[in-house]
Write a protein that holds these residues in place. Structure first.
Motif, PDB file in Angstrom:
ATOM      1  N   ALA A  18       0.506  -1.142   0.179  1.00 24.27           N
ATOM      2  CA  ALA A  18      -0.018   0.134   0.511  1.00 24.27           C
ATOM      3  C   ALA A  18       0.783   1.160   0.292  1.00 24.27           C
ATOM      4  O   ALA A  18      -0.369   2.592  -0.448  1.00 24.27           O
ATOM      5  CB  ALA A  18      -0.561  -0.476   1.060  1.00 24.27           C
ATOM      6  N   GLU A  19       2.054   1.186   0.498  1.00 18.44           N
ATOM      7  CA  GLU A  19       2.784   2.780   0.808  1.00 18.44           C
ATOM      8  C   GLU A  19       4.495   1.996   0.602  1.00 18.44           C
ATOM      9  O   GLU A  19       4.728   0.769   1.021  1.00 18.44           O
ATOM     10  CB  GLU A  19       2.246   3.374   1.807  1.00 18.44           C
ATOM     11  N   VAL A  20       5.118   2.632   0.863  1.00 15.48           N
ATOM     12  CA  VAL A  20       6.445   2.920   0.969  1.00 15.48           C
ATOM     13  C   VAL A  20       7.212   3.423   2.171  1.00 15.48           C
ATOM     14  O   VAL A  20       6.798   4.785   1.613  1.00 15.48           O
ATOM     15  CB  VAL A  20       7.250   2.960  -0.236  1.00 15.48           C
ATOM     16  N   VAL A  21       8.036   3.374   3.397  1.00 16.61           N
ATOM     17  CA  VAL A  21       8.500   4.422   3.857  1.00 16.61           C
ATOM     18  C   VAL A  21      10.260   4.018   3.633  1.00 16.61           C
ATOM     19  O   VAL A  21      11.197   3.095   3.325  1.00 16.61           O
ATOM     20  CB  VAL A  21       8.184   4.133   4.886  1.00 16.61           C
ATOM     21  N   VAL A  22      11.142   4.891   3.014  1.00 16.57           N
ATOM     22  CA  VAL A  22      12.066   5.167   2.896  1.00 16.57           C
ATOM     23  C   VAL A  22      13.269   6.106   3.941  1.00 16.57           C
ATOM     24  O   VAL A  22      12.876   6.740   4.473  1.00 16.57           O
ATOM     25  CB  VAL A  22      12.886   5.607   1.107  1.00 16.57           C
ATOM     26  N   VAL A  23      14.056   4.970   4.235  1.00 14.18           N
ATOM     27  CA  VAL A  23      14.893   5.447   5.148  1.00 14.18           C
ATOM     28  C   VAL A  23      16.427   5.864   5.623  1.00 14.18           C
ATOM     29  O   VAL A  23      17.100   5.441   5.252  1.00 14.18           O
ATOM     30  CB  VAL A  23      14.321   5.387   7.451  1.00 14.18           C
ATOM     31  N   THR A  24      16.350   7.095   5.382  1.00 15.24           N
ATOM     32  CA  THR A  24      18.085   7.499   5.018  1.00 15.24           C
ATOM     33  C   THR A  24      18.750   8.547   5.117  1.00 15.24           C
ATOM     34  O   THR A  24      17.727   9.034   6.834  1.00 15.24           O
ATOM     35  CB  THR A  24      18.417   8.025   3.314  1.00 15.24           C
ATOM     36  N   SER A  25      20.186   9.536   5.503  1.00 18.53           N
ATOM     37  CA  SER A  25      20.083  10.290   6.644  1.00 18.53           C
ATOM     38  C   SER A  25      20.278  11.176   5.193  1.00 18.53           C
ATOM     39  O   SER A  25      20.668  10.770   3.791  1.00 18.53           O
ATOM     40  CB  SER A  25      22.495   9.907   6.345  1.00 18.53           C
ATOM     41  N   PRO A  26      20.231  12.153   5.653  1.00 18.48           N
ATOM     42  CA  PRO A  26      20.203  13.229   4.621  1.00 18.48           C
ATOM     43  C   PRO A  26      21.208  13.656   3.641  1.00 18.48           C
ATOM     44  O   PRO A  26      21.756  13.048   4.084  1.00 18.48           O
ATOM     45  CB  PRO A  26      20.173  14.772   5.595  1.00 18.48           C
ATOM     46  N   LYS A  27      20.916  13.811   1.790  1.00 15.84           N
ATOM     47  CA  LYS A  27      22.025  13.835   1.085  1.00 15.84           C
ATOM     48  C   LYS A  27      21.755  14.920  -0.038  1.00 15.84           C
ATOM     49  O   LYS A  27      21.066  15.199  -0.248  1.00 15.84           O
ATOM     50  CB  LYS A  27      22.096  12.444   0.038  1.00 15.84           C
ATOM     51  N   LEU A  28      22.462  15.770   0.554  1.00 14.13           N
ATOM     52  CA  LEU A  28      22.519  17.375   0.245  1.00 14.13           C
ATOM     53  C   LEU A  28      22.454  17.353  -1.599  1.00 14.13           C
ATOM     54  O   LEU A  28      21.317  16.961  -1.738  1.00 14.13           O
ATOM     55  CB  LEU A  28      23.635  17.933   0.649  1.00 14.13           C
ATOM     56  N   LEU A  29      23.126  15.991  -1.894  1.00 14.24           N
ATOM     57  CA  LEU A  29      22.871  16.411  -3.418  1.00 14.24           C
ATOM     58  C   LEU A  29      21.935  15.898  -4.310  1.00 14.24           C
ATOM     59  O   LEU A  29      21.405  15.738  -4.636  1.00 14.24           O
ATOM     60  CB  LEU A  29      23.977  16.166  -3.502  1.00 14.24           C
ATOM     61  N   ASP A  30      22.101  14.621  -3.294  1.00 17.56           N
ATOM     62  CA  ASP A  30      20.969  13.530  -3.794  1.00 17.56           C
ATOM     63  C   ASP A  30      19.417  14.055  -4.090  1.00 17.56           C
ATOM     64  O   ASP A  30      18.618  14.234  -4.678  1.00 17.56           O
ATOM     65  CB  ASP A  30      20.691  12.337  -3.166  1.00 17.56           C
ATOM     66  N   ASP A  31      18.776  14.352  -2.558  1.00 18.33           N
ATOM     67  CA  ASP A  31      17.912  14.799  -2.507  1.00 18.33           C
ATOM     68  C   ASP A  31      17.647  16.583  -3.251  1.00 18.33           C
ATOM     69  O   ASP A  31      16.466  16.533  -3.729  1.00 18.33           O
ATOM     70  CB  ASP A  31      18.189  15.921  -0.605  1.00 18.33           C
ATOM     71  N   THR A  32      18.289  16.819  -3.207  1.00 14.62           N
ATOM     72  CA  THR A  32      18.177  18.208  -4.035  1.00 14.62           C
ATOM     73  C   THR A  32      18.109  18.551  -5.764  1.00 14.62           C
ATOM     74  O   THR A  32      17.157  18.514  -6.210  1.00 14.62           O
ATOM     75  CB  THR A  32      19.394  20.152  -3.901  1.00 14.62           C
ATOM     76  N   LEU A  33      18.595  17.368  -6.359  1.00 15.06           N
ATOM     77  CA  LEU A  33      18.737  16.738  -7.157  1.00 15.06           C
ATOM     78  C   LEU A  33      17.519  15.594  -8.056  1.00 15.06           C
ATOM     79  O   LEU A  33      17.454  14.780  -8.704  1.00 15.06           O
ATOM     80  CB  LEU A  33      19.725  16.607  -7.992  1.00 15.06           C
ATOM     81  N   ARG A  34      16.803  15.327  -6.990  1.00 14.27           N
ATOM     82  CA  ARG A  34      15.572  14.080  -6.160  1.00 14.27           C
ATOM     83  C   ARG A  34      16.513  13.308  -7.530  1.00 14.27           C
ATOM     84  O   ARG A  34      15.402  12.443  -7.909  1.00 14.27           O
ATOM     85  CB  ARG A  34      14.443  15.208  -7.755  1.00 14.27           C
ATOM     86  N   ARG A  35      17.612  13.084  -6.944  1.00 11.72           N
ATOM     87  CA  ARG A  35      18.302  11.438  -7.271  1.00 11.72           C
ATOM     88  C   ARG A  35      17.989   9.879  -5.890  1.00 11.72           C
ATOM     89  O   ARG A  35      18.784   9.274  -6.129  1.00 11.72           O
ATOM     90  CB  ARG A  35      19.531  11.722  -7.785  1.00 11.72           C
ATOM     91  N   ASP A  36      17.345  10.730  -4.981  1.00 10.80           N
ATOM     92  CA  ASP A  36      17.576   9.912  -3.959  1.00 10.80           C
ATOM     93  C   ASP A  36      16.746   9.221  -3.898  1.00 10.80           C
ATOM     94  O   ASP A  36      15.692   8.861  -5.224  1.00 10.80           O
ATOM     95  CB  ASP A  36      17.088  10.650  -2.574  1.00 10.80           C
ATOM     96  N   TRP A  37      16.610   8.204  -3.036  1.00  9.51           N
ATOM     97  CA  TRP A  37      15.692   6.975  -3.390  1.00  9.51           C
ATOM     98  C   TRP A  37      14.196   6.885  -3.383  1.00  9.51           C
ATOM     99  O   TRP A  37      13.540   5.913  -4.079  1.00  9.51           O
ATOM    100  CB  TRP A  37      15.755   5.803  -2.088  1.00  9.51           C
ATOM    101  N   ALA A  38      14.258   7.616  -2.330  1.00  9.33           N
ATOM    102  CA  ALA A  38      12.755   8.292  -2.279  1.00  9.33           C
ATOM    103  C   ALA A  38      11.968   9.226  -3.424  1.00  9.33           C
ATOM    104  O   ALA A  38      11.078   8.616  -4.193  1.00  9.33           O
ATOM    105  CB  ALA A  38      12.290   8.868  -1.026  1.00  9.33           C
ATOM    106  N   SER A  39      12.694   9.221  -4.233  1.00 14.87           N
ATOM    107  CA  SER A  39      12.548  10.532  -5.114  1.00 14.87           C
ATOM    108  C   SER A  39      11.989   9.277  -6.854  1.00 14.87           C
ATOM    109  O   SER A  39      10.727   9.179  -7.273  1.00 14.87           O
ATOM    110  CB  SER A  39      13.030  11.629  -5.302  1.00 14.87           C
ATOM    111  N   ARG A  40      12.938   8.872  -6.597  1.00 11.76           N
ATOM    112  CA  ARG A  40      13.191   7.662  -7.686  1.00 11.76           C
ATOM    113  C   ARG A  40      12.275   6.533  -8.007  1.00 11.76           C
ATOM    114  O   ARG A  40      10.882   6.180  -8.763  1.00 11.76           O
ATOM    115  CB  ARG A  40      14.371   6.546  -7.462  1.00 11.76           C
TER     116      ARG A  40
END
Length: 161
Positions: free
Chosen positions: A119-141
């Motif tokens: 039904a849903e996904v939870v992604v737990v990571t440490s902050p990743k400035l570059l990935d998060d900003t460029l939306r290439r982190d696991w959650a965005s993908r």
């Protein structure tokens, strides 16, 4: 009917992570399927940019001085992270199972969502400035690929990404 929530974590879940996850789904009949990648491929340049952006000098030193683990070491580390995470979830009263997956967790995440009709996904990571900003982190993908709600938690905090 029991719903499955797939949890993708890059490391052992902390007590605060488990409390936040369990609280988010309190009152719902859910079971958790935990995925932990056996991470053998670090992009040192990307990690250095992330560490500098977050002013995490201790992690910066660690990322520069520690080579990528071999397959066996990475799998051992991921297996232990999975074991501890499942134990914490079960101690919190949750029903949980899980597996160790490969370096790029998106194919395994896609398969788990499909196999378990998650039904849903939870992604737990440490902050990743570059990935998060460029939306290439696991959650965005995952949001782009899966078609189910994806909650992104930063480990050890109440910050939602």
């Amino acid at each position: 009917m029991t719903q499955t929530v797939v949890v993708l974590t890059e490391d052992t879940l902390l007590d605060t992570d488990v409390a936040q996850i369990v609280e988010t789904y309190a009152g719902r009949d859910v079971r958790f399927e935990v995925l932990v990648p056996a991470d053998t491929d670090h992009n040192v340049l990307q990690e250095v940019v992330n560490d500098l952006g977050l002013l995490d000098l201790r992690r910066l030193w660690h990322d520069i001085t520690n080579p990528d683990p071999d397959e066996r070491a990475a799998r051992t580390e991921a297996t232990e992270a999975l074991r501890l995470s499942l134990a914490l979830l079960e101690a919190a009263g949750a029903t949980a199972d899980g597996v160790v997956v490969g370096d790029d967790p998106l194919p395994a995440l896609t398969q788990a969502v499909s196999n378990h009709r998650a039904a849903e996904v939870v992604v737990v990571t440490s902050p990743k400035l570059l990935d998060d900003t460029l939306r290439r982190d696991w959650a965005s993908r995952a949001r782009e690929a899966l078609g189910v709600p994806v909650l992104h938690l930063y480990t050890g905090s109440s910050i939602v990404g």
